[in-house]
Motif scaffolding. Structure first.
Motif, short mmCIF file in Angstrom:
data_model
loop_
_atom_site.label_atom_id
_atom_site.label_comp_id
_atom_site.label_asym_id
_atom_site.label_seq_id
_atom_site.Cartn_x
_atom_site.Cartn_y
_atom_site.Cartn_z
N MET A 1 40.06 43.15 28.73
CA MET A 1 40.02 42.46 30.03
C MET A 1 39.32 43.32 31.08
O MET A 1 38.79 42.79 32.06
CB MET A 1 41.44 42.09 30.49
CG MET A 1 42.00 40.89 29.77
SD MET A 1 40.94 39.42 29.84
CE MET A 1 40.44 39.30 28.14
N ASP A 2 39.29 44.61 30.88
CA ASP A 2 38.50 45.45 31.78
C ASP A 2 37.05 44.94 31.72
O ASP A 2 36.39 44.76 32.76
CB ASP A 2 38.59 46.92 31.33
CG ASP A 2 37.99 47.88 32.34
OD1 ASP A 2 37.83 47.49 33.51
OD2 ASP A 2 37.71 49.03 31.96
N CYS A 3 36.57 44.66 30.53
CA CYS A 3 35.21 44.14 30.36
C CYS A 3 35.08 42.75 30.98
O CYS A 3 34.14 42.49 31.75
CB CYS A 3 34.89 44.08 28.86
SG CYS A 3 33.32 43.27 28.51
N ILE B 1 36.76 41.43 33.32
CA ILE B 1 36.84 41.54 34.79
C ILE B 1 35.55 42.17 35.35
O ILE B 1 35.06 41.75 36.40
CB ILE B 1 38.12 42.32 35.20
CG1 ILE B 1 39.36 41.50 34.80
CG2 ILE B 1 38.13 42.63 36.70
CD1 ILE B 1 40.68 42.27 34.85
N HIS B 2 34.99 43.14 34.63
CA HIS B 2 33.68 43.68 35.07
C HIS B 2 32.69 42.53 35.22
O HIS B 2 31.92 42.48 36.18
CB HIS B 2 33.11 44.67 34.04
CG HIS B 2 33.82 45.98 33.98
ND1 HIS B 2 33.78 46.80 32.87
CD2 HIS B 2 34.59 46.61 34.89
CE1 HIS B 2 34.50 47.88 33.11
NE2 HIS B 2 35.01 47.78 34.33
N CYS B 3 32.69 41.63 34.24
CA CYS B 3 31.73 40.52 34.25
C CYS B 3 31.97 39.59 35.43
O CYS B 3 31.05 39.25 36.17
CB CYS B 3 31.83 39.72 32.96
SG CYS B 3 31.38 40.69 31.52
N ALA C 1 39.33 43.39 42.06
CA ALA C 1 40.36 43.85 41.11
C ALA C 1 40.30 45.37 40.95
O ALA C 1 41.32 46.06 40.96
CB ALA C 1 40.20 43.17 39.75
N HIS C 2 39.09 45.88 40.81
CA HIS C 2 38.95 47.33 40.63
C HIS C 2 39.35 48.09 41.89
O HIS C 2 40.03 49.12 41.81
CB HIS C 2 37.53 47.70 40.20
CG HIS C 2 37.32 47.56 38.73
ND1 HIS C 2 37.16 46.34 38.11
CD2 HIS C 2 37.28 48.49 37.74
CE1 HIS C 2 37.02 46.54 36.81
NE2 HIS C 2 37.09 47.83 36.55
N ALA C 3 38.94 47.59 43.03
CA ALA C 3 39.26 48.29 44.29
C ALA C 3 40.78 48.37 44.47
O ALA C 3 41.33 49.41 44.84
CB ALA C 3 38.61 47.58 45.47
N LYS D 1 47.64 52.55 34.55
CA LYS D 1 46.40 52.74 33.80
C LYS D 1 45.39 51.65 34.12
O LYS D 1 45.74 50.54 34.51
CB LYS D 1 46.70 52.80 32.30
CG LYS D 1 47.43 54.07 31.96
CD LYS D 1 47.55 54.24 30.48
CE LYS D 1 48.24 55.55 30.20
NZ LYS D 1 48.58 55.67 28.80
N HIS D 2 44.12 52.01 33.87
CA HIS D 2 43.01 51.17 34.31
C HIS D 2 43.06 49.73 33.75
O HIS D 2 42.98 48.76 34.50
CB HIS D 2 41.71 51.85 33.89
CG HIS D 2 40.49 51.22 34.47
ND1 HIS D 2 40.08 51.45 35.75
CD2 HIS D 2 39.59 50.36 33.93
CE1 HIS D 2 38.98 50.76 35.99
NE2 HIS D 2 38.66 50.10 34.90
N GLY D 3 43.21 49.60 32.43
CA GLY D 3 43.16 48.28 31.82
C GLY D 3 44.29 47.39 32.29
O GLY D 3 44.07 46.28 32.80
N GLY E 1 46.29 47.88 34.79
CA GLY E 1 46.26 47.77 36.26
C GLY E 1 45.32 46.66 36.70
O GLY E 1 45.65 45.85 37.57
N ASN E 2 44.15 46.60 36.07
CA ASN E 2 43.22 45.53 36.42
C ASN E 2 43.82 44.16 36.10
O ASN E 2 43.62 43.21 36.85
CB ASN E 2 41.92 45.70 35.62
CG ASN E 2 41.02 46.76 36.21
OD1 ASN E 2 41.21 47.20 37.34
ND2 ASN E 2 40.04 47.19 35.44
N CYS E 3 44.54 44.08 34.99
CA CYS E 3 45.16 42.79 34.62
C CYS E 3 46.22 42.39 35.65
O CYS E 3 46.30 41.23 36.06
CB CYS E 3 45.79 42.88 33.24
SG CYS E 3 44.60 42.92 31.89
ZN ZN Z 1 36.86 48.88 34.76
#
Ligand code: ZN
Ligand code: NAD
Length: 359
Positions: A193-195, A197-199, A260-262, A274-276, A278-280
């Motif tokens: 989902m990190d990917c 969300i990047h998209c 989401a990243h900010a 953690k990043h993944g 956390g983004n979710c």
């Molecule tokens: Zn990311």
């Protein structure tokens, strides 16, 4: 500043199931006399002799198991550099085998083998002045895009920020989908989902251009194919996800991430989230900013019965909220990409506080 970004890319890419077996041939020309190659390996493989024996050790080469319980810290990077210097003086290269945590550690230590001082001094943009030693990245979990990016994210004494520079990009990456086979379902989802969300963030951002769009659209489709269209996980899913991560990384290389990243950076800094995951946690609540992306995300969560933690900011102190808000609002390019030049009028401290309270 130049009008157009002139992006440094990874020099060599090998892709394919089983391509890891070619590592010895790939590394041979990079060996400098008897200076060893150092292999940073994710702790998941600590007792996996079958895998460890496939690492092409020569001479003084060494495997260093990397603890990934916490995301990489500047102190950990400096310590690894000091230990390698004390033991070997010089090394031929650093090879990172693992997820974003191990790949970022490998990038950072490779740079710090030649750049003086502490990695803290280089957290920022284009502060790294000389090339590091040779470095290669071999993902064993797909999604972060760390294999292609020009940064390595580190948590330092005052901030979580990458060493962004032209020297940070890997010299070589080995994309072997076979290595991702053992990733547990939940973890696979969070990192994938990190990917995704990047998209979504790249495609809905004001920095969007045809370069980023071409990669971002493809990566998003690949994520949807594996998480929405397929009923059972198979080898083809790993193959697609590895390429989604690569393309997602390429997409943000020429644009930027967003809300989401900010917001998730603030959580990471104050709570260590953690990043993944956390983004979710954040993306789940961003229907106002990314309605279509969030709707698809929720369908994927439901289909794969993934648990997204709720209520993680309950009971935080005033000071903690203030700190999260400051860290998050400090990510100016992300906000500008997401909301445009006037982002500060839109995302006020009050509005961001209300969002953090919903997480
Ligand atoms: Zn990311
Ligand atoms: P990770 O590297 O922290 O790994 C997550 C978990 O998966 C770990 O427990 C690990 O042991 C396990 N794992 C890895 N490979 C496995 C395998 N084959 N089988 C079983 N388990 C396996 O997670 P991640 O999501 O890949 O990376 C997150 C990190 O990446 C964060 O530190 C984040 O800041 C960073 N990041 C960097 C960039 C960049 O451009 N440099 C981009 C996004 C994220």
């Amino acid at each position: 500043m130049a009008q157009f970004r002139n992006f440094r890319m990874v020099n060599y890419v090998v892709y394919g199931r089983g391509s890891f077996n070619q590592l010895d041939d790939i590394l041979s020309p990079q060996r400098k006399g008897d200076a060893p190659m150092i292999f940073f390996v994710d702790e998941f493989f600590r007792d996996n002799q079958a895998f460890l024996s496939r690492i092409p050790l020569r001479g003084k080469d060494k495997v260093v198991i990397i603890d990934v319980e916490h995301e990489p810290k500047t102190s950990g990077v400096d310590k690894l550099r000091d230990e390698l210097k004390a033991e070997f003086g010089e090394v031929s290269g650093i090879i990172g085998i693992g997820g974003g945590s191990v790949m970022d550690t490998a990038k950072a230590v490779a740079l710090m083998m030649t750049n003086p001082g502490s990695s803290v001094d280089y957290q920022g943009w284009d502060l790294v002045k000389v090339p590091g030693v040779y470095k290669a990245g071999i993902p064993t979990i797909a999604g972060t895009g760390a294999e292609v990016s020009r940064t390595c994210v580190l948590t330092g004494p005052t901030r979580k920020l990458g060493m962004n520079s032209d020297f940070t990009t890997f010299d070589q990456i080995v994309l072997d989908p076979e290595l991702c086979k053992t990733v547990p379902d939940n973890q696979r989802f969070y990192t994938a989902m990190d990917c995704f969300i990047h998209c979504v963030e790249s495609l809905n951002g004001t920095y969007l251009n045809a370069f980023s769009q071409s990669y971002g659209e493809k990566a998003q489709v690949l994520c949807e194919e594996v998480f929405l269209d397929k009923d059972q996980w198979d080898d083809e899913c790993d193959e697609k996800l590895v390429m989604a991560s690569y393309a997602g990384g390429m997409s943000i290389a020429y644009s930027q991430v967003g809300v989401a990243h900010a917001v998730s950076y603030g959580l990471a800094y104050v709570l260590g989230t953690k990043h993944g995951i956390g983004n979710c946690i954040v993306f789940d609540k961003l229907e106002e900013y990314y309605p279509e992306g969030v709707e698809k995300f929720k369908r994927m969560v439901e289909k794969h019965k993934i648990e997204i933690p709720q209520g993680i900011t309950k009971g935080l102190t005033e000071e903690q909220f203030e700190s999260m808000i400051s860290v998050s609002l400090g990510m100016k390019p992300l906000w500008e990409n997401a909301l445009g030049k006037d982002w500060e009028k839109i995302m006020t401290r009050e509005k961001l506080r209300a969002l953090y309270e919903r997480l």
